[in-house]
Enzyme design. Structure first.
Site, PDB file in Angstrom:
ATOM      1  CG  HIS A  38      35.598  41.118  41.344  1.00 12.77           C
ATOM      2  ND1 HIS A  38      35.276  42.428  41.629  1.00 12.77           N
ATOM      3  CD2 HIS A  38      34.581  40.379  41.869  1.00 12.77           C
ATOM      4  CE1 HIS A  38      34.141  42.473  42.289  1.00 12.77           C
ATOM      5  NE2 HIS A  38      33.701  41.237  42.448  1.00 12.77           N
ATOM      6  CG  HIS A  59      28.648  41.195  41.171  1.00 13.24           C
ATOM      7  ND1 HIS A  59      29.752  41.722  40.547  1.00 13.24           N
ATOM      8  CD2 HIS A  59      29.030  40.866  42.422  1.00 13.24           C
ATOM      9  CE1 HIS A  59      30.764  41.718  41.390  1.00 13.24           C
ATOM     10  NE2 HIS A  59      30.351  41.202  42.541  1.00 13.24           N
ATOM     11  CG  ASP A 114      31.000  37.735  43.622  1.00 15.77           C
ATOM     12  OD1 ASP A 114      31.957  38.325  43.079  1.00 15.77           O
ATOM     13  OD2 ASP A 114      30.203  38.307  44.400  1.00 15.77           O
ATOM     14  CG  HIS A 153      31.688  35.496  48.366  1.00 16.86           C
ATOM     15  ND1 HIS A 153      32.339  35.225  47.178  1.00 16.86           N
ATOM     16  CD2 HIS A 153      31.506  36.842  48.393  1.00 16.86           C
ATOM     17  CE1 HIS A 153      32.540  36.353  46.517  1.00 16.86           C
ATOM     18  NE2 HIS A 153      32.038  37.342  47.225  1.00 16.86           N
TER      19      HIS A 153
END
Length: 279
Positions: free
Chosen positions: A73, A232, A236, A259
């Protein structure tokens, strides 16, 4: 960045309190985390894709055995707001999660101010398409001006959510930064209980105050922005791309990314010097 700032809060996985001081750094310094250890030593850990270490539900870098995690973040906020050189000192192994969004970091960076430096910022410009995939997950970047991301995510009971747009400072703050980390309420609570029983740092700080928790097709307390989960995932992704060390220009298509796939794309891109140029 013009001035330093300091922020403190509870971390997502360890549940412990952490304080981060982010200070301006000279041109060419890049983003570097300085971890203060219990014995008084400090170890610098650059935000470099080659130092990335796989960690559950977060991004992390490790150097000389010293870990800094849940960096995505802050990395996304620095990247989107065009901050290239800072020293981020931290007194724990994990950054604070705050409310699960990047808005607290963006607000702090804005308040600190932005200063032009003497060396020009060089960017990674795509020369050809690079893609990675894992089952139904696919992430692709192709040549293009600026950074444009199209994201798609489909969740059980929630349906398909999509977002597409250019990543600019103003657009990121307005449309992407408010989107919070998310997960199924029952799974999050089970994960926290598992971590507690096993004595491991896993989701010990998760709660409706630190994440958007889903119950079937709804977010507890409501969504902060439309299609919050996919936004979101894009947040990321912006943070993970920043580990390349330079801003990346290109058009990205992201289908069910996370991720691991984000870092796979960065590694595939940076390992193939014929796919890009530094300009």
């Amino acid at each position: 960045m013009s001035h330093p700032f300091e922020r403190s809060g509870r971390s997502l996985h360890s549940g412990r309190h952490a304080t981060v001081r982010v200070s301006p750094a000279p041109a060419g310094h890049g983003i570097v985390f300085r971890r203060r250890l219990k014995d008084g030593r400090t170890v610098d850990v650059p935000a470099d894709w080659r130092l990335r270490e796989s960690q559950p539900l977060s991004s992390a870098v490790r150097r000389e055995g010293v870990l800094v995690r849940t960096i995505e973040h802050l990395m996304a906020s620095l990247s989107a707001l065009r901050i290239d050189n800072v020293l981020a000192e931290i007194d724990a192994d994990e950054l604070p999660i705050f409310d699960g969004s990047a808005t607290p970091w963006c607000e702090a960076i804005r308040a600190a101010g932005r200063s032009e430096q003497t060396l020009p910022c060089r960017v990674i410009r795509l020369l050809r398409t690079v893609a990675v995939e894992n089952g139904r997950r696919r992430l692709q970047i192709e040549p293009g001006d600026g950074l444009h991301i199209s994201g798609h995510l489909a969740l059980a009971h929630f349906g398909s959510v999509d977002w597409s747009g250019a990543i600019t400072p103003e657009g990121f703050e307005r449309e992407i930064a408010p989107a919070r980390s998310f997960g199924r309420y029952l799974r999050a609570m089970a994960g926290r209980a598992y971590g507690f029983v096993r004595g491991t740092d896993f989701l010990q700080g998760v709660s409706p105050r630190s994440a958007a928790l889903l119950v079937r097709g709804h977010v507890l307390g409501g969504m902060r922005v439309p299609d919050e989960p996919v936004r979101h995932r894009i947040l990321d992704l912006v943070g993970d791309l920043a580990l390349a060390g330079h801003p990346i220009e290109g058009r990205i298509s992201a289908f069910h990314t996370g991720h691991e796939l984000n870092h796979a794309l960065v590694a595939a891109l940076m390992s193939d010097s014929s796919a890009w140029e530094l300009v």
